[in-house]
Design an enzyme around this catalytic site. Structure first.
Site, PDB file in Angstrom:
ATOM      1  N   ASN A   1      -8.623   0.924   6.514  1.00  0.00           N
ATOM      2  CA  ASN A   1      -7.576   0.654   7.496  1.00  0.00           C
ATOM      3  C   ASN A   1      -8.015   1.128   8.889  1.00  0.00           C
ATOM      4  O   ASN A   1      -8.205   0.327   9.810  1.00  0.00           O
ATOM      5  CB  ASN A   1      -6.272   1.367   7.061  1.00  0.00           C
ATOM      6  CG  ASN A   1      -5.122   1.089   7.998  1.00  0.00           C
ATOM      7  OD1 ASN A   1      -5.150   0.141   8.768  1.00  0.00           O
ATOM      8  ND2 ASN A   1      -4.108   1.928   7.953  1.00  0.00           N
TER       9      ASN A   1
ATOM     10  N   ASP B   1       0.845  -1.199   0.000  1.00  0.00           N
ATOM     11  CA  ASP B   1       0.000   0.000   0.000  1.00  0.00           C
ATOM     12  C   ASP B   1       0.883   1.254   0.000  1.00  0.00           C
ATOM     13  O   ASP B   1       1.787   1.362   0.831  1.00  0.00           O
ATOM     14  CB  ASP B   1      -0.877  -0.051   1.274  1.00  0.00           C
ATOM     15  CG  ASP B   1      -1.952   0.999   1.292  1.00  0.00           C
ATOM     16  OD1 ASP B   1      -2.400   1.433   0.216  1.00  0.00           O
ATOM     17  OD2 ASP B   1      -2.365   1.389   2.406  1.00  0.00           O
TER      18      ASP B   1
HETATM   19  P1  13P Z   1      -8.498   4.613   6.039  1.00  0.00           P
HETATM   20  O1  13P Z   1      -7.482   4.412   7.096  1.00  0.00           O
HETATM   21  O2  13P Z   1      -9.082   5.990   6.064  1.00  0.00           O
HETATM   22  O3  13P Z   1      -9.559   3.568   6.045  1.00  0.00           O
HETATM   23  O4  13P Z   1      -7.747   4.525   4.631  1.00  0.00           O
HETATM   24  C1  13P Z   1      -7.119   3.333   4.262  1.00  0.00           C
HETATM   25  C2  13P Z   1      -6.352   3.493   3.000  1.00  0.00           C
HETATM   26  O5  13P Z   1      -6.725   4.195   2.101  1.00  0.00           O
HETATM   27  C3  13P Z   1      -5.121   2.702   2.846  1.00  0.00           C
HETATM   28  O6  13P Z   1      -4.421   3.037   1.698  1.00  0.00           O
END
Ligand code: 13P
Length: 287
Positions: free
Chosen positions: A231, A84
């Site tokens: 996340n 990511d």
């Molecule tokens: P959040 O933590 O806002 O759910 O975002 C997760 C994300 O985009 C990981 O790349």
């Protein structure tokens, strides 16, 4: 079953649903997400930020753990192990470590440099059978110390990057990582629509999935979003369940201090939120 994300996202885009990317932090996180995907017969993407990779001692450890867990749990649904917001170097490390998918986040580079680096990584990833995500227009909020302003991507730049042959494209449409502030303007569907018109069948990625209202999620999917990243919401569910356990004094009862007992409510809470998201994204039964 560990696979690249290409096929599952192509199917999602065609079928007008989205596959969830849930970020992992440790063994409990990974186990809860894999078990839920299997129970719901849903494809899933395990996201690993560079910070989380470092926390888990390195990408080799993460890759070995996910592969072994996939086998030991008898997971048959498609699972992609995905970097990511990867840096250029991070992408190469994950390719070497055996990830099945990478994201190169070149959104902070001038567009020419983003194009050059993305192009190189597309060739390397595809030669090895990995899928690759690219990003245009930074996502707001803070992730691993990188702060974005939540700008909207330029649809013409999105087309330039999409044409490099990436498998999925993250484009800023006013989305933010972490909790959304009270005065958040919402997603820019005008931008999303313009991007989809330029990029056609390309599966689009919505980052910052935590806290986006259900109707906005559904509309985003209808406008070409086929992958949604979550996340913070898993972290909040884990935290709340763990807090309850401690505050109820359960850790003081019997063998309640046993880490397997201590972490069990948090792990169950992750399963709960992953199920809620998979239901909302429409990926249940689509493995
Ligand atoms: P959040 O933590 O806002 O759910 O975002 C997760 C994300 O985009 C990981 O790349």
């Amino acid at each position: 079953m560990l696979v690249s994300a290409t096929e599952m996202l192509k199917k999602a885009k065609e079928g007008h649903y989205a596959v969830g990317q849930f970020n992992i932090n440790n063994l409990e996180w990974t186990k809860s997400i894999l078990q839920t995907a299997q129970e719901l017969n849903s494809p899933v993407i395990l996201g690993v930020s560079e910070g989380a990779g470092k926390y888990m001692t390195g990408f080799n450890t993460v890759s070995a753990m996910v592969k072994a867990m996939d086998a030991d749990l008898g997971i048959t649904v498609p699972v992609a192990l995905h970097l990511d917001h990867g840096t250029y170097d991070g992408c190469y490390k994950c390719i070497k470590a055996g990830f099945t998918s990478i994201m190169f986040d070149g959104s902070h580079y001038p567009i020419e440099e983003n194009i050059a680096k993305t192009k190189e990584l597309v060739a390397v990833a595809h030669q090895l059978g990995l899928s690759i995500e690219a990003e245009v227009g930074s996502i707001g909020g803070e992730e691993d110390g990188v702060v974005g302003m939540g700008e909207c991507a330029d649809p013409d730049e999105c087309k330039l990057i999409a044409d490099l042959g990436v498998d999925m494209l993250a484009a800023g449409i006013g989305n933010i990582h972490g909790k959304y502030p009270e005065n958040w303007a919402g997603l820019s569907f005008e931008t999303l629509d313009a991007i989809q018109q330029k990029t056609g069948v390309m599966p689009l990625v919505l980052h910052g999935g935590t806290g986006i209202p259900e109707d906005m999620i559904k509309k985003a999917i209808s406008l070409g979003v086929a992958k949604i990243n979550v996340n913070t919401e898993c972290q909040l569910y884990f935290q709340e369940a763990t807090r309850k356990y401690i505050e109820a004094g359960k850790d003081l009862e019997g063998k309640g201090f046993d880490p397997r007992k201590l972490l069990a409510p948090g792990a169950a809470a992750i399963k709960e939120i992953v199920k809620i998201k998979m239901d909302l994204f429409g990926s249940v039964g689509k493995a």
